[in-house]
Scaffold this motif. Structure first.
Motif, PDB file in Angstrom:
ATOM      1  N   LEU A  68      32.613  44.023  25.934  1.00 18.95           N
ATOM      2  CA  LEU A  68      31.703  42.614  25.232  1.00 18.95           C
ATOM      3  C   LEU A  68      31.517  42.383  26.303  1.00 18.95           C
ATOM      4  O   LEU A  68      30.323  41.715  26.301  1.00 18.95           O
ATOM      5  CB  LEU A  68      32.089  42.227  24.230  1.00 18.95           C
ATOM      6  N   GLY A  69      32.489  41.389  26.941  1.00 16.46           N
ATOM      7  CA  GLY A  69      31.984  40.390  27.938  1.00 16.46           C
ATOM      8  C   GLY A  69      31.732  40.446  29.111  1.00 16.46           C
ATOM      9  O   GLY A  69      31.518  39.675  30.384  1.00 16.46           O
ATOM     10  N   ALA A  70      31.172  41.737  29.781  1.00 18.14           N
ATOM     11  CA  ALA A  70      30.822  42.918  31.218  1.00 18.14           C
ATOM     12  C   ALA A  70      29.943  42.674  31.358  1.00 18.14           C
ATOM     13  O   ALA A  70      29.658  41.048  32.706  1.00 18.14           O
ATOM     14  CB  ALA A  70      31.020  44.076  31.129  1.00 18.14           C
ATOM     15  N   ARG A  71      28.909  42.154  30.794  1.00 17.26           N
ATOM     16  CA  ARG A  71      27.820  41.374  31.307  1.00 17.26           C
ATOM     17  C   ARG A  71      26.928  40.120  31.499  1.00 17.26           C
ATOM     18  O   ARG A  71      27.117  39.663  32.215  1.00 17.26           O
ATOM     19  CB  ARG A  71      26.827  41.825  30.355  1.00 17.26           C
ATOM     20  N   PRO A  72      27.766  39.742  30.188  1.00 14.66           N
ATOM     21  CA  PRO A  72      28.031  38.212  29.913  1.00 14.66           C
ATOM     22  C   PRO A  72      28.419  37.323  31.775  1.00 14.66           C
ATOM     23  O   PRO A  72      27.782  36.648  32.295  1.00 14.66           O
ATOM     24  CB  PRO A  72      27.840  38.013  29.188  1.00 14.66           C
ATOM     25  N   LEU A  73      29.799  38.127  32.179  1.00 13.17           N
ATOM     26  CA  LEU A  73      30.483  37.541  33.041  1.00 13.17           C
ATOM     27  C   LEU A  73      29.585  38.238  34.243  1.00 13.17           C
ATOM     28  O   LEU A  73      29.314  37.201  35.307  1.00 13.17           O
ATOM     29  CB  LEU A  73      31.518  38.238  33.035  1.00 13.17           C
ATOM     30  N   LEU A  74      28.865  39.165  34.023  1.00  8.01           N
ATOM     31  CA  LEU A  74      28.230  39.643  36.184  1.00  8.01           C
ATOM     32  C   LEU A  74      26.989  38.877  35.897  1.00  8.01           C
ATOM     33  O   LEU A  74      26.577  38.198  36.665  1.00  8.01           O
ATOM     34  CB  LEU A  74      27.653  40.906  35.926  1.00  8.01           C
ATOM     35  N   ARG A  75      26.249  38.476  35.042  1.00  5.37           N
ATOM     36  CA  ARG A  75      25.112  37.192  34.663  1.00  5.37           C
ATOM     37  C   ARG A  75      25.913  35.788  35.368  1.00  5.37           C
ATOM     38  O   ARG A  75      25.293  35.095  35.895  1.00  5.37           O
ATOM     39  CB  ARG A  75      24.603  36.852  32.937  1.00  5.37           C
ATOM     40  N   ARG A  76      26.759  35.181  34.795  1.00  4.60           N
ATOM     41  CA  ARG A  76      27.625  34.523  35.343  1.00  4.60           C
ATOM     42  C   ARG A  76      28.365  33.601  36.140  1.00  4.60           C
ATOM     43  O   ARG A  76      27.602  33.122  37.103  1.00  4.60           O
ATOM     44  CB  ARG A  76      28.037  33.632  33.823  1.00  4.60           C
ATOM     45  N   LEU A  77      28.399  34.490  36.055  1.00  5.67           N
ATOM     46  CA  LEU A  77      29.156  34.821  37.879  1.00  5.67           C
ATOM     47  C   LEU A  77      28.467  35.343  38.875  1.00  5.67           C
ATOM     48  O   LEU A  77      28.852  35.112  40.578  1.00  5.67           O
ATOM     49  CB  LEU A  77      30.929  35.189  38.310  1.00  5.67           C
ATOM     50  N   GLY A  78      27.548  36.032  38.833  1.00  6.41           N
ATOM     51  CA  GLY A  78      26.818  36.819  39.773  1.00  6.41           C
ATOM     52  C   GLY A  78      27.425  37.683  40.718  1.00  6.41           C
ATOM     53  O   GLY A  78      28.584  38.442  40.453  1.00  6.41           O
ATOM     54  N   ARG A  79      27.225  39.142  40.972  1.00  2.63           N
ATOM     55  CA  ARG A  79      27.132  40.014  42.101  1.00  2.63           C
ATOM     56  C   ARG A  79      28.844  39.869  42.684  1.00  2.63           C
ATOM     57  O   ARG A  79      29.625  41.034  42.506  1.00  2.63           O
ATOM     58  CB  ARG A  79      26.645  41.367  42.521  1.00  2.63           C
ATOM     59  N   ARG A  80      28.598  39.206  44.168  1.00  4.38           N
ATOM     60  CA  ARG A  80      29.793  39.284  44.486  1.00  4.38           C
ATOM     61  C   ARG A  80      30.738  38.596  43.881  1.00  4.38           C
ATOM     62  O   ARG A  80      31.986  39.595  44.478  1.00  4.38           O
ATOM     63  CB  ARG A  80      29.008  38.372  45.287  1.00  4.38           C
ATOM     64  N   LEU A 131      45.682  31.649  41.923  1.00  2.00           N
ATOM     65  CA  LEU A 131      44.541  33.019  41.938  1.00  2.00           C
ATOM     66  C   LEU A 131      43.074  32.174  41.538  1.00  2.00           C
ATOM     67  O   LEU A 131      42.327  32.691  42.207  1.00  2.00           O
ATOM     68  CB  LEU A 131      44.769  34.268  41.376  1.00  2.00           C
ATOM     69  N   PRO A 132      43.231  31.949  39.994  1.00  3.05           N
ATOM     70  CA  PRO A 132      41.847  32.198  40.055  1.00  3.05           C
ATOM     71  C   PRO A 132      40.840  30.610  40.788  1.00  3.05           C
ATOM     72  O   PRO A 132      39.991  30.844  40.743  1.00  3.05           O
ATOM     73  CB  PRO A 132      42.567  30.934  38.498  1.00  3.05           C
ATOM     74  N   TRP A 133      42.289  30.083  40.973  1.00  2.00           N
ATOM     75  CA  TRP A 133      41.702  28.518  41.601  1.00  2.00           C
ATOM     76  C   TRP A 133      40.972  28.893  43.226  1.00  2.00           C
ATOM     77  O   TRP A 133      40.048  28.453  43.993  1.00  2.00           O
ATOM     78  CB  TRP A 133      42.834  27.771  42.200  1.00  2.00           C
ATOM     79  N   LEU A 134      42.049  30.097  43.337  1.00  2.00           N
ATOM     80  CA  LEU A 134      41.800  30.930  44.894  1.00  2.00           C
ATOM     81  C   LEU A 134      39.601  31.413  44.610  1.00  2.00           C
ATOM     82  O   LEU A 134      39.064  31.108  45.900  1.00  2.00           O
ATOM     83  CB  LEU A 134      42.408  31.273  45.072  1.00  2.00           C
ATOM     84  N   VAL A 135      39.433  31.946  43.804  1.00  2.00           N
ATOM     85  CA  VAL A 135      38.417  32.217  43.404  1.00  2.00           C
ATOM     86  C   VAL A 135      37.351  30.700  43.205  1.00  2.00           C
ATOM     87  O   VAL A 135      36.333  31.745  44.282  1.00  2.00           O
ATOM     88  CB  VAL A 135      38.534  33.118  41.740  1.00  2.00           C
ATOM     89  N   ARG A 136      38.242  30.246  42.656  1.00  2.00           N
ATOM     90  CA  ARG A 136      36.809  29.681  42.606  1.00  2.00           C
ATOM     91  C   ARG A 136      36.448  29.001  43.901  1.00  2.00           C
ATOM     92  O   ARG A 136      35.620  28.548  44.334  1.00  2.00           O
ATOM     93  CB  ARG A 136      38.121  27.986  41.960  1.00  2.00           C
ATOM     94  N   GLU A 137      37.785  28.923  44.802  1.00  2.00           N
ATOM     95  CA  GLU A 137      37.457  28.110  46.048  1.00  2.00           C
ATOM     96  C   GLU A 137      36.321  29.446  47.045  1.00  2.00           C
ATOM     97  O   GLU A 137      35.898  28.573  47.565  1.00  2.00           O
ATOM     98  CB  GLU A 137      39.070  27.819  46.917  1.00  2.00           C
ATOM     99  N   GLY A 138      37.458  30.172  46.756  1.00  2.00           N
ATOM    100  CA  GLY A 138      36.436  31.358  47.419  1.00  2.00           C
ATOM    101  C   GLY A 138      34.052  30.953  47.557  1.00  2.00           C
ATOM    102  O   GLY A 138      33.974  31.098  48.243  1.00  2.00           O
ATOM    103  N   VAL A 139      34.410  30.502  45.902  1.00  2.00           N
ATOM    104  CA  VAL A 139      33.636  30.484  45.255  1.00  2.00           C
ATOM    105  C   VAL A 139      32.697  29.461  46.142  1.00  2.00           C
ATOM    106  O   VAL A 139      30.876  29.193  46.768  1.00  2.00           O
ATOM    107  CB  VAL A 139      32.408  30.419  44.000  1.00  2.00           C
TER     108      VAL A 139
END
Lengths: 51, 561
Positions: free
Chosen positions: B266-278, B132-140
């Protein structure tokens, strides 16, 4: 602030070691016997048990 | 240089620590996990059997692969590889910080979901969880570069070895990677990866409904935690027998829930910044779907059971906590980002390291019973030599095989008394008919194979000859009897036949009666042929893309040299 994190981190690392030790000891001393085979009167074996 | 290897080494270390003795010589046989030395490919593995094709395409894939790699080694590679693959995928989700990557590996691998599904033997589901994480990576990647690439076809194949797994892999790839430009291509790839089980399931649509008693498979509570709370940390499997003791004693699961949720917040905001909205939005949507399906099976088991018993294929929802795999990528990424945020507040480098190490150890500290093969519950076993002799004596056989006693689960002494789906049918070579009813809490959950009631009726006939004729009419040409299993007349009876193998523990006879060979309609073969061609085509596409990438790199290297 740093002191707080240091204490928190120390507690977590120390707690990890302590928990591993205690739970391992409890597990080893209280582990149930291996699952018993089906009885002669009912040879079907339960796939599982719900809570 | 050292930093580069820290994360992979940690992923391998955790996998070894979790599997422990299971990596030793022998076969890990636990509940639904059945591996044999040489699984023979047979028509039922392609989806042509009378029972609902639950192990399509996983059995067929293993049967092909173990022609190249021995079954025992293949099982070790699959188990170890799955956990390492999952851990490294989660590390990618955590970004570049080594500290965050270590935490992500721990949260992803050392989770109740992995431990419980490993214990109950759902390895195709774990393979899906791993990709699944690799499919996320491929999707991006696909959103920026719509070329299919070398790894995507293989990831889809690995992630679609069972029905639930295929659906979750498809949902993940489409949620993250689908755009107007990529969607048609991705839908085609996903369709090819899922074609074998979809087509086999459609061919069995008449029997593809489950019993209402299947509601026992809903999300369950663990220890003091009710199901929905246990699901927040990816626990809550229905079967209390495969819940590690750390999840049921003391306040460990509660502490894990509080710690992970706090770090995730705590990680919600940094994750949104790093991975983006989509991407973050897609991960959140997948989490909501996974959690909702799991909680639905807890809150409304009757509705889920009705769905499973009424709508063909609705049974895919009955083991509700399977869907929690969809929640795993977001949880690992959030917790890793949360620990990284904590560490960033420390100016002292050594303190940062301590925070990171503590974050990586939290999942282990709060579920210590998972260590070393779930505290020794996962132990490999060796098959009795008699089984190999019986396989040799029976060969491909004529007609289907019936294994007696006609019950599905065993707890053989040679398997340390651990429960396992009877491995004998898979160990021998012919197609087989088995009792697909399941017993939970002493109650029977009816199966779907229409031949099962007929077999029970045949066994109830008064004479061995009458039984032999009745079984032969069902297409059964051989009977294997495991004499070590306790039984009664309902599940076992003498059948007239010619013994081809006899020992103290095992007997195989070929039935002395005219055999009514089970015919598979020609239209079924056409449909299955198309489905398997699509599946194989996906593998070939992956191979072609690998060769293409290698050739391109070689050309570039020669050009620059």
């Amino acid at each position: 602030m740093q002191a707080f994190f240091l204490i928190l981190a120390s507690m977590l690392v120390g707690g990890s070691v302590a928990t591993f030790t205690v739970v391992g000891l409890v597990n080893s001393q209280t582990a149930p016997p291996d699952q018993s085979p089906a009885s002669v009167s009912d040879p079907t074996l339960d796939y599982g048990t719900t809570n | 240089m050292v930093r580069r290897w820290v994360v992979p080494v940690w992923a391998v270390l955790l996998a070894v620590l979790l599997l422990g003795p299971a990596l030793g010589p022998g076969y890990l046989l636990t509940y639904d996990m059945v591996w044999v030395p040489d699984l023979a490919l047979r028509s039922d593995f392609l989806g042509a059997g009378t029972a609902l094709p639950r192990a399509v395409p996983s059995d067929a894939v293993v049967a092909v692969l173990d022609e190249i790699v021995p079954g025992m080694l293949l099982q070790k590679v699959v188990l170890l590889g799955t956990l390492v693959l999952g851990g490294l995928g989660a590390a990618w989700l955590a970004g570049r910080s080594t500290l965050a990557r270590l935490v992500a590996v721990s949260v992803y691998v050392w989770s109740p979901f992995v431990v419980e599904r490993l214990w109950i033997g759902h390895w195709p589901l774990l393979l899906c969880w791993a990709v699944l994480p690799w499919l996320v990576r491929e999707g991006v990647r696909l959103r920026a570069d719509p070329r299919i690439g070398a790894t995507l076809p293989f990831l889809l194949v690995l992630g679609s070895l069972s029905a639930n797994a295929g659906l979750m892999s498809a949902a993940t790839l489409l949620a993250v990677g689908a755009t107007r430009r990529t969607a048609p291509r991705l839908v085609a790839l996903v369709a090819a990866a899922n074609a074998p089980w979809v087509v086999a399931g459609l061919l069995h649509a008449g029997t593809a409904t489950s019993a209402t008693t299947g509601s026992v498979f809903g999300l369950g509570g663990e220890g003091s935690l009710p199901g929905p709370v246990a699901a927040l940390t990816l626990g809550g499997i229905w079967n209390a027998e495969v819940v590690p003791s750390s999840r049921t004693v003391l306040a460990l699961p509660l502490a894990l829930t509080v710690v992970l949720l706090a770090l995730a917040a705590l990680g919600a905001r940094p994750l949104l910044r790093r991975l983006g909205r989509r991407t973050t939005g897609a991960l959140c949507a997948l989490w909501v779907v996974g959690y909702a399906v799991a909680v639905l099976s807890w809150a409304a088991p009757g509705a889920v059971a009705w769905l499973a018993s009424t709508v063909p294929g609705g049974g895919l929802l009955r083991d509700g906590s399977r869907s929690l795999a969809l929640c795993a990528p977001l949880l690992a990424a959030l917790v890793a980002a949360g620990v990284e945020r904590c560490a960033d507040r420390c100016t002292d480098r050594e303190l940062r390291v301590v925070v990171g190490v503590a974050g990586a150890l939290v999942p282990l500290a709060l579920m210590p019973a998972a260590t070393w093969g779930i505290s020794g519950a996962l132990r490999p076993a060796d098959y009795p030599q008699e089984w190999a002799d019986a396989r040799q004596a029976l060969g491909a056989g004529h007609g289907d095989l019936l294994v007696l006693p006609f019950t599905s689960y065993r707890a053989p002494e040679w398997n340390h008394g651990h429960k396992v789906l009877d491995p004998l049918p898979r160990y021998l070579r012919p197609n087989y008919v088995v009792d697909d009813r399941l017993f939970v809490d002493g109650r029977a959950v009816p199966g779907e194979d229409p031949r099962v009631p007929d077999v029970l009726a045949a066994l109830a006939l008064p004479t061995p000859t009458a039984r032999a004729h009745a079984l032969a009419d069902l297409g059964i040409g051989a009977v294997a009897r495991d004499r070590t299993v306790p039984t009664t007349a309902t599940y076992d009876a003498e059948v007239a036949g010619t013994p081809v193998f006899t020992s103290a523990a095992l007997e195989v006879v070929e039935i002395d009666a005219p055999l009514d060979q089970r015919e598979v309609p020609r239209a079924w073969w056409w449909a299955l042929g198309v489905a398997w061609a699509a599946f194989a085509g996906l593998v070939l596409l992956g191979c072609w893309n690998v060769i293409h990438v290698m050739l391109t790199r070689m050309t570039t290297a020669v050009g620059s040299g």
